[in-house]
Design a protein around this motif. Sequence first.
Motif, mmCIF file in Angstrom:
data_model
loop_
_atom_site.group_PDB
_atom_site.id
_atom_site.type_symbol
_atom_site.label_atom_id
_atom_site.label_comp_id
_atom_site.label_asym_id
_atom_site.label_seq_id
_atom_site.Cartn_x
_atom_site.Cartn_y
_atom_site.Cartn_z
ATOM 1 N N UNK A 246 67.278 -1.659 100.434
ATOM 2 C CA UNK A 246 65.883 -1.222 100.511
ATOM 3 C C UNK A 246 65.800 -0.099 101.541
ATOM 4 N N UNK A 247 64.964 0.894 101.266
ATOM 5 C CA UNK A 247 64.608 1.878 102.285
ATOM 6 C C UNK A 247 63.236 2.432 101.950
ATOM 7 N N UNK A 248 62.510 2.841 102.969
ATOM 8 C CA UNK A 248 61.194 3.410 102.724
ATOM 9 C C UNK A 248 60.328 3.375 103.969
ATOM 10 N N UNK A 249 59.193 4.026 103.880
ATOM 11 C CA UNK A 249 58.285 4.167 105.018
ATOM 12 C C UNK A 249 56.843 4.011 104.575
ATOM 13 N N UNK A 250 56.020 3.501 105.484
ATOM 14 C CA UNK A 250 54.585 3.466 105.241
ATOM 15 C C UNK A 250 54.013 4.882 105.368
ATOM 16 N N UNK A 251 52.998 5.177 104.588
ATOM 17 C CA UNK A 251 52.330 6.486 104.694
ATOM 18 C C UNK A 251 51.212 6.389 105.734
ATOM 19 N N UNK A 272 52.114 13.004 105.210
ATOM 20 C CA UNK A 272 53.202 13.910 105.551
ATOM 21 C C UNK A 272 54.315 13.186 106.299
ATOM 22 N N UNK A 273 53.933 12.248 107.164
ATOM 23 C CA UNK A 273 54.944 11.498 107.914
ATOM 24 C C UNK A 273 55.846 10.715 106.960
ATOM 25 N N UNK A 274 55.269 10.088 105.945
ATOM 26 C CA UNK A 274 56.069 9.359 104.962
ATOM 27 C C UNK A 274 56.995 10.298 104.203
ATOM 28 N N UNK A 277 59.797 11.539 106.601
ATOM 29 C CA UNK A 277 60.769 10.484 106.898
ATOM 30 C C UNK A 277 61.695 10.240 105.708
ATOM 31 N N UNK A 278 61.130 10.323 104.511
ATOM 32 C CA UNK A 278 61.935 10.159 103.298
ATOM 33 C C UNK A 278 62.917 11.307 103.136
ATOM 34 N N UNK A 279 62.452 12.524 103.402
ATOM 35 C CA UNK A 279 63.334 13.693 103.315
ATOM 36 C C UNK A 279 64.475 13.581 104.318
ATOM 37 N N UNK A 280 64.179 13.121 105.513
ATOM 38 C CA UNK A 280 65.199 13.003 106.557
ATOM 39 C C UNK A 280 66.271 11.989 106.162
ATOM 40 N N UNK A 281 65.870 10.863 105.612
ATOM 41 C CA UNK A 281 66.875 9.859 105.238
ATOM 42 C C UNK A 281 67.780 10.381 104.126
ATOM 43 N N UNK A 310 44.745 7.826 99.728
ATOM 44 C CA UNK A 310 44.033 7.012 100.718
ATOM 45 C C UNK A 310 44.814 5.749 101.087
ATOM 46 N N UNK A 311 46.042 5.621 100.588
ATOM 47 C CA UNK A 311 46.837 4.399 100.746
ATOM 48 C C UNK A 311 47.832 4.559 101.886
ATOM 49 N N UNK A 312 47.903 3.564 102.787
ATOM 50 C CA UNK A 312 48.858 3.656 103.899
ATOM 51 C C UNK A 312 50.009 2.659 103.748
ATOM 52 N N UNK A 313 50.226 2.166 102.544
ATOM 53 C CA UNK A 313 51.273 1.171 102.305
ATOM 54 C C UNK A 313 52.610 1.849 101.981
ATOM 55 N N UNK A 314 53.603 1.042 101.596
ATOM 56 C CA UNK A 314 54.956 1.552 101.393
ATOM 57 C C UNK A 314 55.127 2.437 100.160
ATOM 58 N N UNK A 315 54.467 2.111 99.074
ATOM 59 C CA UNK A 315 54.795 2.824 97.846
ATOM 60 C C UNK A 315 54.635 4.337 97.997
ATOM 61 N N UNK A 316 55.587 5.119 97.468
ATOM 62 C CA UNK A 316 55.454 6.576 97.472
ATOM 63 C C UNK A 316 54.671 7.093 96.270
ATOM 64 N N UNK A 317 54.226 6.204 95.409
ATOM 65 C CA UNK A 317 53.615 6.617 94.149
ATOM 66 C C UNK A 317 52.306 7.378 94.373
ATOM 67 N N UNK A 318 52.207 8.524 93.673
ATOM 68 C CA UNK A 318 51.019 9.381 93.752
ATOM 69 C C UNK A 318 50.752 9.888 95.173
ATOM 70 N N UNK A 319 51.844 10.136 95.884
ATOM 71 C CA UNK A 319 51.790 10.684 97.243
ATOM 72 C C UNK A 319 52.829 11.801 97.351
ATOM 73 N N UNK A 320 52.755 12.626 98.404
ATOM 74 C CA UNK A 320 53.777 13.681 98.559
ATOM 75 C C UNK A 320 55.204 13.145 98.588
#
Length: 337
Positions: A246-251, A272-274, A277-281, A310-320
């Motif tokens: 598993x890997x990932x970050x909250x937005x 942007x932080x999410x 962080x994803x790009x860095x990993x 508007x979501x601050x959870x883990x999923x990257x879906x529909x986010x940058x």
Amino acid sequence: MKKLIVLVLLISLSCKKKVEDKVNGVSFVSSGEEVAQIHVNPILDIHANYAAIMPFGFIPQTDSSELIFNSDRQWFGETKEGAKQYIGMLHKNGVRVMLKPQVWIRRGEFTGNLTMQNEADWKKLEDSYSKFILLYADLAQETQTDIFCIGTELASFVKNRPEYWSYLIEEVRKVYKGKITYAANWDEYAKTPFWNELDYIGVNAYFPICDRQNPTMQTMREGWQPWKTKLKELALEVKKPMLFTEFGYRSMDYTGKKPWLVDRNQEKVNLQAQADATQVIFEEFWDEDWFAGGFVWKWFMHHDKVGGLADNRFTPQNKPAESVIRRQYAKIKKYGL
């Protein structure tokens, strides 16, 4: 001149192979319904070549010794029948699978604290857990699943019963002929005693890398270095590839401070932080020879109804972050196509 051209071609082919061999996966969340093509299409759209399927066993509390699993009271996707249907649909679309049966303790208590109070209860737990895992090892063999994960974040269970885990690995190998891993928590993997008996060192990579509210890519790169060094040392010592199960970050703000947080805090959304962080990993790990790839946490079936700005959870879906993943995963071909 011809020698130079041959050398360039060999280097090019080597680099291409290194990229194409990576596990570019998503953790596909179980649901109460069957998977249809419309649910698989978003996975194909980001060019994922693997998905983790996660049937569940449930346990009332951290000192309970009996797992409830493959029950008609569970969601379809959490059962053997559901997992088989999910795997079939993914394979039909050229997506490989890691089957990763997991334990859920009521109220979401941390599975790493699962600890029995006496020998009799440990034996009951081991018997129940073996039935759970071997049921899905059999399914993994039946469906020709590529990777099977024998457990997730069970630090106390592993620490207290190491002989049992070696026994379980032997039993799984009698049933399943593919590659096997275990998903150790980020603060557990260095103490896991049986990596030599598996095919991958599996790590849930929620390492703390930066305390800043709005971290820069540079600070996150720097934060990764001590962890990366230790991960590489273990992979080279054991001579097994490292897999981020598993890997990932909250937005959200402070995304790199405690990446394992699953609470429902109201921390400010920070897309942007999410993404950063994803790009860095990806930049830190995906070109490393000792690194096998990983599975983004987490990916939901109904793509159009989850995530978003508007979501601050883990999923990257529909986010940058989804675009970051798409660009990285586009570098690889999906098997069977």
